[in-house]
Design a protein around this motif. Sequence first.
Motif, short mmCIF file in Angstrom:
data_model
loop_
_atom_site.label_atom_id
_atom_site.label_comp_id
_atom_site.label_asym_id
_atom_site.label_seq_id
_atom_site.Cartn_x
_atom_site.Cartn_y
_atom_site.Cartn_z
N ASN A 1 48.81 108.87 82.96
CA ASN A 1 49.66 109.28 81.73
C ASN A 1 50.41 108.48 81.18
N SER A 2 50.65 107.23 81.73
CA SER A 2 51.43 106.51 81.17
C SER A 2 51.21 105.03 81.48
N GLY A 3 51.96 104.10 80.86
CA GLY A 3 51.90 102.67 81.20
C GLY A 3 52.33 102.33 82.59
N ALA A 4 53.47 102.85 82.54
CA ALA A 4 54.08 102.37 84.02
C ALA A 4 53.29 103.10 85.25
N GLU A 5 52.60 104.32 84.88
CA GLU A 5 51.99 105.15 85.84
C GLU A 5 50.44 104.36 86.31
N ALA A 6 50.11 103.52 85.04
CA ALA A 6 48.59 102.82 85.10
C ALA A 6 49.12 101.55 85.83
N ASN A 7 50.27 101.03 85.59
CA ASN A 7 50.69 99.56 86.52
C ASN A 7 50.83 100.04 87.95
N ASP A 8 51.51 101.26 88.23
CA ASP A 8 51.89 101.59 89.63
C ASP A 8 50.26 101.67 90.31
N ALA B 1 47.68 101.80 78.14
CA ALA B 1 48.38 103.08 77.63
C ALA B 1 48.70 103.16 76.01
N LYS B 2 50.07 102.94 75.89
CA LYS B 2 50.27 103.22 74.56
C LYS B 2 49.47 103.49 73.42
N GLY B 3 48.52 102.82 72.80
CA GLY B 3 47.67 103.22 71.83
C GLY B 3 46.13 103.96 72.31
N MET C 1 49.77 90.07 84.67
CA MET C 1 50.72 89.54 83.54
C MET C 1 50.20 90.24 82.32
N GLU C 2 50.97 90.16 81.44
CA GLU C 2 50.72 90.55 79.91
C GLU C 2 49.95 89.38 79.33
N PRO C 3 48.96 89.59 78.82
CA PRO C 3 48.21 88.38 78.15
C PRO C 3 49.26 88.10 76.86
N SER D 1 58.69 89.37 81.48
CA SER D 1 57.74 90.74 81.53
C SER D 1 58.14 91.96 81.28
N PHE D 2 57.58 92.89 80.93
CA PHE D 2 57.91 94.39 80.98
C PHE D 2 56.58 95.21 81.53
N HIS D 3 56.95 95.90 82.75
CA HIS D 3 55.76 96.73 83.08
C HIS D 3 56.15 98.10 83.41
N GLY D 4 57.37 98.48 82.92
CA GLY D 4 57.62 100.00 82.85
C GLY D 4 58.64 99.92 83.76
N ARG D 5 59.17 101.56 83.84
CA ARG D 5 60.44 101.97 84.16
C ARG D 5 60.40 102.94 85.65
N PHE E 1 45.77 92.32 84.53
CA PHE E 1 46.21 92.05 83.02
C PHE E 1 46.86 93.20 82.85
N ASP E 2 48.07 93.34 82.27
CA ASP E 2 48.79 94.42 81.77
C ASP E 2 48.44 94.64 80.18
N GLU E 3 47.68 95.28 79.82
CA GLU E 3 47.43 95.39 78.20
C GLU E 3 47.75 96.66 77.59
N VAL E 4 48.75 97.29 78.35
CA VAL E 4 49.59 98.35 77.94
C VAL E 4 49.80 98.39 76.37
N GLN E 5 50.66 97.32 75.88
CA GLN E 5 50.90 97.08 74.60
C GLN E 5 49.91 96.32 73.49
N CYS E 6 49.27 95.34 74.17
CA CYS E 6 48.56 94.57 73.54
C CYS E 6 47.21 94.75 73.41
C1 LIG Z 1 55.60 99.89 77.25
C2 LIG Z 1 54.90 99.19 78.26
C3 LIG Z 1 54.64 99.48 79.61
C4 LIG Z 1 55.26 101.14 80.15
O1 LIG Z 1 54.38 102.05 79.49
P1 LIG Z 1 55.37 103.49 79.53
O2 LIG Z 1 54.14 104.33 78.91
O3 LIG Z 1 56.58 103.41 78.94
O4 LIG Z 1 55.28 103.77 81.17
C5 LIG Z 1 54.25 98.66 80.38
N1 LIG Z 1 53.66 97.40 80.16
C6 LIG Z 1 53.96 96.93 78.97
C7 LIG Z 1 53.40 95.80 78.57
C8 LIG Z 1 54.30 97.64 78.16
O5 LIG Z 1 54.69 97.52 76.68
#
Ligand SMILES: *Cc1c(COP(=O)(O)O)cnc(C)c1O
Length: 430
Positions: free
Chosen positions: A102-109, A267-269, A202-204, A150-154, A235-240
């Motif tokens: 349901n979210s980016g953080a959960e996908a990365n988990d 996730a995101k989009g 990594m985020e590309p 990097s940013f991978h969620g909370r 690859f964390d492609e949550v944003q890109c």
């Molecule tokens: C936003 C973001 C996340 C976290 O996604 P959430 O849906 O807020 O949990 C993880 N990785 C990247 C690269 C993001 O931009």
Amino acid sequence: MESTLELYEQNVIPSYGRFPLVLERGEGSRVWDETGKEYLDFGAGIAVCSVGHCHPRVAEAISRQARKLVHCSNLYYNRPQGELARRLVGYAGHPGKVFFGNSGAEANDGLYNLARKYGNEARSPLSRHAAGERLEYAPNRFEVITFDGSFHGRTLGGIAATGQEKVKKGFEPIPVGFPHVPFNDVPELVRAIGPETVAILMEPIQGEIGVLPATRAFLKAVRALCDEHGLLLMFDEVQCGLGRTGDWCAWQTLTGGEIIPDAISWAKGIAGGFPMGAFWVRDRKIALKNGGEISLADLLGPGSHGSTFGGTPLACTVANEVLTIIEDEGLLANAREMGAYAKSAVEALGSPLIRAVRGVGLMMAIELIPDFSARLGDTRPASQALIARLHAAGLLCIPSGAQSIRWLPPLNVTRAEIDRAVEILRNALT
Ligand SMILES: *Cc1c(COP(=O)(O)O)cnc(C)c1O
């Protein structure tokens, strides 16, 4: 009656630094606040509303499916989940399988779990003796290397994986197993790979800290190191991902598809604003400790991972609709064209207050000069000072650290909307 801000003040946990705007409705790239003031939304929420706000086809898909079946447990099957998985496997470009959350953080988990399971159950490579050094791989490897900035969620896992001190602060002790190394630095990465290393995440294109793409050479080197040491490349492609760079996957844009990852999170989009996260795992054979062999894509077997809300018929129907719109309306091409147009238009402002414009497709950062706030006589960090001015003039965009702002407009943004945003930016900078 209390104002919306008062309702929050009294009842909502104050974990966000919020701008004093109350948004009420949206259409395409535009949103309106409670007072009826109109804004161009060049954040697309936060890289989420990929086909704009309230696209009629998305609204129709939501209401159609809401009248048919909203939720069914993952104890059962539903058709939209199967179809969405097939679509995402196609976008990854290689055989594999998908899990829905349901979210980016959960996908990365899920990716950390995949890496742990791989470390526990796959056979580690034999020890290596190369050029006088000896690397003896641990039998149960568990470390996931991530990168500075990097940013991978909370979630607690996300905080551990994220390479930014400010995200970890106050939540110590941080779970172990996530060393960080400098981005785009091959020698440092080589040094960091140890007996316990099992994966690299990594985020590309690093998003939160200002749209920093990995170089093609770095991505290729990371893949080669993963092959050499038997590590998973994740690859964390949550944003890109999913169109923002003008391709379905950012790594495809950056490498021309020369490399293949082992896992990807999205996730995101993905569902245009409907909550969804997902990860793809590549179908490739791995050797197990017990002597057997399995596909990596089947490693998370029955009972090993789950999510109550993951992959509901409603969420998957919406994602299928959003991704079909991206295909039908040619929005990958639009992201490429409008991204290039926006970047050159901002560069053409020639503002002495802009230090750099970085971007890939419709993922763009405008970095401000170090003494930006001082020059404006504003005590706030540069990104906050500029964004306050842009909001007043009717343009929403996203801060990226203290020195940059990000433009992440919907993938169907038009040339006229970009012209308008550039005009607002020009006025704010003069
Ligand atoms: C936003 C973001 C996340 C976290 O996604 P959430 O849906 O807020 O949990 C993880 N990785 C990247 C690269 C993001 O931009």
